[in-house]
Motif scaffolding. Structure first.
Motif, short mmCIF file in Angstrom:
data_model
loop_
_atom_site.label_atom_id
_atom_site.label_comp_id
_atom_site.label_asym_id
_atom_site.label_seq_id
_atom_site.Cartn_x
_atom_site.Cartn_y
_atom_site.Cartn_z
N VAL A 184 7.89 -32.06 -3.48
CA VAL A 184 6.67 -32.48 -2.77
C VAL A 184 6.96 -33.70 -1.90
CG1 VAL A 184 4.35 -33.44 -3.08
CG2 VAL A 184 5.11 -31.50 -4.48
N LYS A 185 7.67 -34.67 -2.46
CA LYS A 185 7.97 -35.88 -1.71
C LYS A 185 8.80 -35.57 -0.46
CE LYS A 185 10.23 -40.41 -2.32
NZ LYS A 185 11.22 -40.25 -1.24
N TYR A 212 -0.77 -30.89 1.06
CA TYR A 212 -0.44 -31.88 2.10
C TYR A 212 -0.91 -31.34 3.45
CZ TYR A 212 2.42 -35.11 4.91
OH TYR A 212 2.85 -36.06 5.79
N GLY A 229 -6.01 -38.50 1.18
CA GLY A 229 -5.42 -37.70 2.25
C GLY A 229 -4.40 -38.47 3.07
N PRO A 230 -3.37 -37.74 3.51
CA PRO A 230 -3.32 -36.28 3.58
C PRO A 230 -2.68 -35.59 2.37
CG PRO A 230 -1.48 -37.19 4.80
CD PRO A 230 -2.26 -38.36 4.29
N LEU A 231 -2.45 -36.34 1.25
CA LEU A 231 -1.77 -35.72 0.12
C LEU A 231 -2.66 -35.80 -1.13
CD1 LEU A 231 0.81 -34.51 -1.15
CD2 LEU A 231 1.57 -36.84 -1.63
N TRP A 232 -2.86 -34.61 -1.75
CA TRP A 232 -3.61 -34.50 -3.00
C TRP A 232 -2.75 -33.76 -4.02
CZ3 TRP A 232 -5.42 -33.42 1.86
CH2 TRP A 232 -6.48 -34.21 2.34
N GLN A 233 -2.85 -34.16 -5.29
CA GLN A 233 -2.03 -33.53 -6.32
C GLN A 233 -2.79 -33.44 -7.64
OE1 GLN A 233 2.36 -34.72 -6.28
NE2 GLN A 233 1.43 -36.53 -5.33
N PRO A 276 -1.39 -33.11 6.91
CA PRO A 276 -1.36 -34.29 7.78
C PRO A 276 -2.11 -34.12 9.10
CG PRO A 276 0.73 -33.14 7.85
CD PRO A 276 -0.07 -32.48 6.77
N SER A 322 2.50 -28.65 7.04
CA SER A 322 1.48 -28.75 6.01
C SER A 322 1.84 -27.78 4.89
CB SER A 322 0.10 -28.38 6.58
OG SER A 322 -0.26 -29.26 7.64
N SER A 346 6.84 -33.62 2.22
CA SER A 346 5.88 -34.45 2.95
C SER A 346 6.56 -35.33 4.00
CB SER A 346 5.08 -35.32 1.98
OG SER A 346 5.92 -36.26 1.34
N ALA A 373 0.18 -29.29 -5.31
CA ALA A 373 0.23 -30.41 -4.36
C ALA A 373 -0.19 -29.87 -2.99
CB ALA A 373 1.63 -31.01 -4.29
#
Length: 397
Positions: free
Chosen positions: A316-317, A342, A370-374, A344, A326, A320, A340
């Protein structure tokens, strides 16, 4: 001395006869004064005795204005009373209290450490001292001394000082505020202290004393000790544990510490190697995912093969960090599904709608900014529907 206090005169007896001097019901409990009693009232860090009066449980014993009050839930009757102590509990605290005197004496003798307060417990006895720090070698010496004094089997006697003028001849360990009829507990030539507790007759009855740790309290130290049976139980438990560990790691007790340190070092090195491999695996996965893009603007919605949480986190890291992409990634792990999201480029995205339409399918929880949810969910059988619902929400299918 108070003639009512049979526990001083006959400390090794557990059964007695008495008559009731007064009895009063207060808030549903009966408060009873006897003409004599073996029940020790709470005081000096030693809990009150428990037992029975005419078969009625005694739940507490307290001193009130020089009177010894037995508290029961029922009226034991108005005639003659037969009292019976819980002897195991009484003897346990006799051992604890005598052991505490030895420890306090050894602390004073070894490094002029003063006892400020004590608490005699079922499993441990604690002693608060006037120090904020103590070296382990000092406490080892104290432990060695008290166990030597136990083996020497010193007599434990008591004396009554009529007033404070008689105290110098006893060389008591700490000052007392009592002015008359002062009870002095004398342990051979090792200790003398003003004390109203109940003690064993000789130090040999204590058996064993073990220091087990300390904690800071109010800028001072509270020391933990195992005395008597709790010390033997502690030894047996630790002996069993050490033997088990020796068997598991193929070691002997004298080399166990080195063996465990080597295992910890090897584990740390292995964890570092695994982390590097997971990092490499995540890089390869990112490359594979980027090569699978079928939507424009680039959007990846895919379930990853089941691996570690660290692998998912690294993937995920790294994903992103890829410009312009996305994604919604999922992975099943330990009967849960990790996810996860993403986005952006999607400034109009509403997470609440995603939560309602998609997360609800997998019993999902989580969030972010945002733009990242987990997050994760527990309905792994709905993984495919979860992804499909997201694509429908984005208007892709």
């Amino acid at each position: 001395m108070n003639e009512t206090a049979l526990y001083y005169i006959k400390p090794y007896e557990s059964r007695f006869q008495a008559r009731i001097k007064s009895i009063e019901e207060i808030d549903g409990s009966w408060h009873i004064e006897l003409n004599q009693t073996l029940f020790y009232p709470e005081g000096g860090g030693q809990p009150a005795d428990r037992g029975f009066l005419n078969g009625v449980p005694v739940r507490d014993v307290q001193k009130e204005n020089g009177r010894i009050i037995h508290i029961t839930e029922k009226n034991p009757g108005t005639g003659p009373v037969t009292g019976e102590l819980d002897w195991d509990a009484r003897y346990h605290f006799m051992v604890q209290h005598t052991g505490q005197h030895l420890i306090s004496a050894a602390l004073k003798e070894t490094d002029d450490i003063n006892t400020l307060s004590v608490h005699l417990g079922k499993d441990s006895t604690t002693i608060e001292v006037d120090r904020s720090d103590l070296a382990e070698d000092i406490l080892e010496k104290v432990e060695k001394n008290v166990n030597l004094w136990i083996r020497e089997n010193h007599p434990v006697d008591f004396h009554i000082a009529a007033d404070a003028s008689e105290l110098p001849k006893y060389s008591i360990r700490r000052e007392t505020k009592l002015a008359s009829n002062i009870r002095i507990v004398q342990i051979g030539d090792k200790d003398a202290a003003a004390c109203g507790g109940v003690h064993v007759g000789r130090t040999g009855e204590i058996g064993l004393i073990k220091y087990t740790g300390m904690e800071k309290i109010r800028g001072r130290l509270r020391l933990f000790w195992k005395i008597g049976d709790p010390a033997y139980s502690d030894y047996r438990q630790k002996h069993t544990v050490v033997n088990c560990i020796n068997s598991l790691v193929c070691s002997q007790t004298d080399t166990l510490t080195d063996r465990i340190n080597n295992i910890i070092k090897e584990k740390s090195e292995m964890a570092e190697r695994i982390k590097n491999l997971e990092n490499l695996s995540a890089e390869n996965m990112v490359k594979t995912l980027c090569e699978s893009i079928t939507h424009y603007p680039p959007l990846i919605a895919q379930e990853l093969p089941e691996r570690s949480s660290e692998f998912f986190k690294q993937t995920v890291k790294k994903m992103s960090e890829v410009e312009g992409i996305s994604f919604l990634l999922t992975m099943k792990s330990k009967k849960r599904i990790q996810w996860a999201l993403y986005l952006p480029r999607d400034s109009e995205f509403h997470f609440d709608q995603f939560k309602k339409n998609c997360l609800s399918l997998i019993g999902g929880k989580g969030g972010g900014k945002g733009p990242l949810w987990q997050g994760s969910g527990d309905r792994i059988d709905q993984s495919e529907n979860f992804t499909k619902a997201f694509l429908e929400l984005e208007g892709i299918c």
